[in-house]
Design an enzyme around this catalytic site. Structure first.
Site, PDB file in Angstrom:
ATOM      1  N   TYR A 114      47.885  44.120  57.664  1.00  0.00           N
ATOM      2  CA  TYR A 114      48.637  43.720  56.264  1.00  0.00           C
ATOM      3  C   TYR A 114      50.067  44.278  56.404  1.00  0.00           C
ATOM      4  CZ  TYR A 114      44.803  41.189  54.224  1.00  0.00           C
ATOM      5  OH  TYR A 114      43.962  40.241  53.939  1.00  0.00           O
ATOM      6  N   GLU A 137      46.155  47.627  44.706  1.00  0.00           N
ATOM      7  CA  GLU A 137      47.307  47.055  44.336  1.00  0.00           C
ATOM      8  C   GLU A 137      47.869  46.531  45.638  1.00  0.00           C
ATOM      9  OE1 GLU A 137      51.907  46.809  44.062  1.00  0.00           O
ATOM     10  OE2 GLU A 137      50.920  48.469  44.414  1.00  0.00           O
ATOM     11  N   GLN A 156      41.917  51.419  54.222  1.00  0.00           N
ATOM     12  CA  GLN A 156      41.016  52.393  54.906  1.00  0.00           C
ATOM     13  C   GLN A 156      40.889  53.782  54.030  1.00  0.00           C
ATOM     14  OE1 GLN A 156      41.510  55.192  58.559  1.00  0.00           O
ATOM     15  NE2 GLN A 156      39.866  53.627  59.334  1.00  0.00           N
TER      16      GLN A 156
END
Length: 188
Positions: A114, A137, A156
């Site tokens: 991401y 978020e 993680q």
């Protein structure tokens, strides 16, 4: 304070219910195909995002105020993925429920898959004796729409164990986000 390994995470999850549901090892594919991995890693645990999202919108213009947050600032979305508008954000929660031990501090970092797309995952530390689903978020820092996948890895968790228990835990203080079950908005 020391970072904890996969063996410690497995023991804490299976014997003390620290992570539920718990996935031993990394899951990288399902019957539907390749996914963004989740489960136990060498020194952490990759959490999944649940299928309920709150996407920030400016349909009802207001001031973003953490002491008096207007719930109308979000649109609820449910599904296998969520599209975050450019330069906006969305809230979600982990699939996993956490029970953090009294002598452990947990830090959350976004997954590189991401981050390399300009999607930043932000979570405050999970303090000793905090428990609940973690509110996540996702900030879309790009000028294009960005997609987040439910039921796949998004961040993680790293666990740091102290050689002594803290004097006052999150539970002792009666923390306002203790035991949260869904996507939880700011509380004053």
């Amino acid at each position: 304070m020391s970072i904890k390994s996969d063996k410690w995470i497995r023991r804490m999850a299976t014997e003390q219910g620290m992570i539920e549901p718990y996935q031993e090892g990394q899951v990288r594919a399902t019957e539907q195909g390749k996914i963004i991995s989740y489960g136990t890693s060498s020194y952490g645990y990759d959490v999944r995002c649940a299928a309920d999202f709150k996407v920030f919108t400016n349909i009802h213009p207001t001031v973003v105020d953490p002491k008096n947050f207007d719930e109308k600032s979000f649109v609820d979305v449910s599904g296998d993925y969520c599209v975050i508008p450019p330069n906006s954000f969305a809230l979600a929660r982990t699939v996993e429920y956490f029970r953090i031990p009294r002598n452990v501090l947990t830090i959350c970092l976004g997954k590189s898959t991401y981050a390399r797309c300009g999607i930043i995952v932000n979570v405050t530390p999970l303090e000793p004796e905090w428990e609940g689903h973690v509110t996540l978020e996702f900030s879309n820092t790009t000028n294009l729409p960005a997609k987040i996948y439910a039921h796949e890895g998004v961040a993680q968790m790293l666990f740091f164990e102290s050689d002594e228990a803290c004097e006052v835990s999150y539970k002792d203080r009666g923390g306002k986000y203790q035991g949260q079950l869904g996507v939880t908005l700011p509380k004053a």
